[in-house]
Design an enzyme around this catalytic site. Structure first.
Site, PDB file in Angstrom:
ATOM      1  CB  SER B  15     -22.369  -8.692  16.303  1.00  0.00           C
ATOM      2  OG  SER B  15     -22.969  -9.265  15.178  1.00  0.00           O
ATOM      3  NE  ARG B  38     -13.890 -12.882  18.702  1.00  0.00           N
ATOM      4  CZ  ARG B  38     -14.053 -12.790  17.376  1.00  0.00           C
ATOM      5  NH1 ARG B  38     -14.645 -13.751  16.708  1.00  0.00           N
ATOM      6  NH2 ARG B  38     -13.617 -11.741  16.726  1.00  0.00           N
ATOM      7  CG  HIS B  41     -20.581 -12.341  18.088  1.00  0.00           C
ATOM      8  ND1 HIS B  41     -19.824 -13.333  17.492  1.00  0.00           N
ATOM      9  CD2 HIS B  41     -21.339 -11.817  17.109  1.00  0.00           C
ATOM     10  CE1 HIS B  41     -20.123 -13.378  16.201  1.00  0.00           C
ATOM     11  NE2 HIS B  41     -21.023 -12.470  15.945  1.00  0.00           N
TER      12      HIS B  41
END
Lengths: 207, 207
Positions: B15, B38, B41
């Site tokens: 990802s 993150r 994500h």
């Protein structure tokens, strides 16, 4: 609105008024919009108004089976945490969580997918709520295609960049009551908001 | 990237590669970008690249205090659930959750705010992570202004439509290490992603 009042905090009611004002016109049905509005409240992201897709029987099925205390299966613990409060104040459905059933992943599988395999057996007609793990949604779709289970409703809103689009596209081809978010977006708060909306709709129409 | 490998699932690594490709150029520092990535994500929402704001000492302070096993205080249980796995694999910080400390709200307060008042006393120098409740963030800011506590770091990412902008604007005026999301967006997965990034950064630089 006043019928919601006992289950919605005044801050939520005030948020709903702001969202109504900013959304203005839309193409959703009355009940679909109540769900979309709670998702927007949880994310502050108005894109969900267009991304949420409802199969024709999804909301009715959700209301009926929640009211009948059908078990809710969540992929991850964050989704469970997001609904446990309202479930306990309404129909007290059992909630089981796939990842909690799998301390370790089977080879070539994620922990959530591994745990979900155990949930199928325990609960083939449950309400399945996937807020995080596309691998779990893909596995769920495969089991339905093999006629190993027939869920009452699937909430298919995993989030992310790997296998997420594929899992939602596969779900959309299956004849099962479903609510999904198109594209990469979704997540635990989205999944929780959908179930919480359905709980309130079911509770309202019962009282 | 390889140093993250033991803490990040291969799906997360994949990802990250997709996100890197789609983001291309950006104005964040190396460490700020690792946190932003993150968050993206966890939400599939690239807007966070522009909305995340870091005070100069925030990341260093977060890394140092997490490594020193400083207690983490979260507003809601969903945030705790989002970090508990990585905390247990790294520095095993204590996690306390405001709403769990308050079965009932004090008059004119939310439950989270009520619970947070108890956390202050227990932990005036903790890492405070607010992913949901702007009332809790406002109360936290007031306590700091009254010099009743001095947190090591504040993650200020409540989400929603009522008091959210005000709470973040108040936080931005206070001289305390902080990471916040401007505007209405935020939420439990955003808060968890920020702490999880900091845990990985702290772990990497330790091993």
């Amino acid at each position: 609105m006043s019928k919601n009042f006992s289950l919605n905090h005044p801050i939520v009611e005030e948020s709903f008024r702001i969202i109504d004002q900013e959304v203005g016109q839309h193409n959703l049905s009355l009940l679909e919009y109540q769900i979309a509005r709670r998702v927007i409240h949880s994310t502050a992201d108005f894109e969900f108004l267009d991304l949420l897709k409802f199969s024709p029987k999804a909301i009715d099925s959700g209301i009926n089976f929640l009211r009948n205390q059908t078990t809710i299966i969540t992929d991850v613990t964050m989704v469970k945490q997001g609904i446990i409060n309202l479930v306990s104040k309404t129909f007290k459905n059992s909630i089981i969580t796939a990842i909690e059933k799998a301390p370790h992943a089977l080879p070539q599988k994620t922990r959530t997918e591994t745990g979900l395999l155990k949930c199928y057996q325990q609960c083939p007609h449950g309400i399945y709520v996937i807020g995080n793990a596309p691998t779990a949604l893909l596995a769920l779709c495969q089991q339905i295609n093999e006629k190993k289970l027939k869920p009452s409703l699937i909430i298919g809103v995993p989030v992310g960049f790997v296998s997420v689009l594929e899992s939602k596209e596969m779900l959309a081809t299956i004849d099962v009551p479903q609510i999904l978010v198109e594209g990469r977006k979704g997540g635990s708060p989205v999944a929780a908001a959908i179930i919480n909306s359905l709980l309130i709709l079911a509770w309202e129409s019962n009282h």
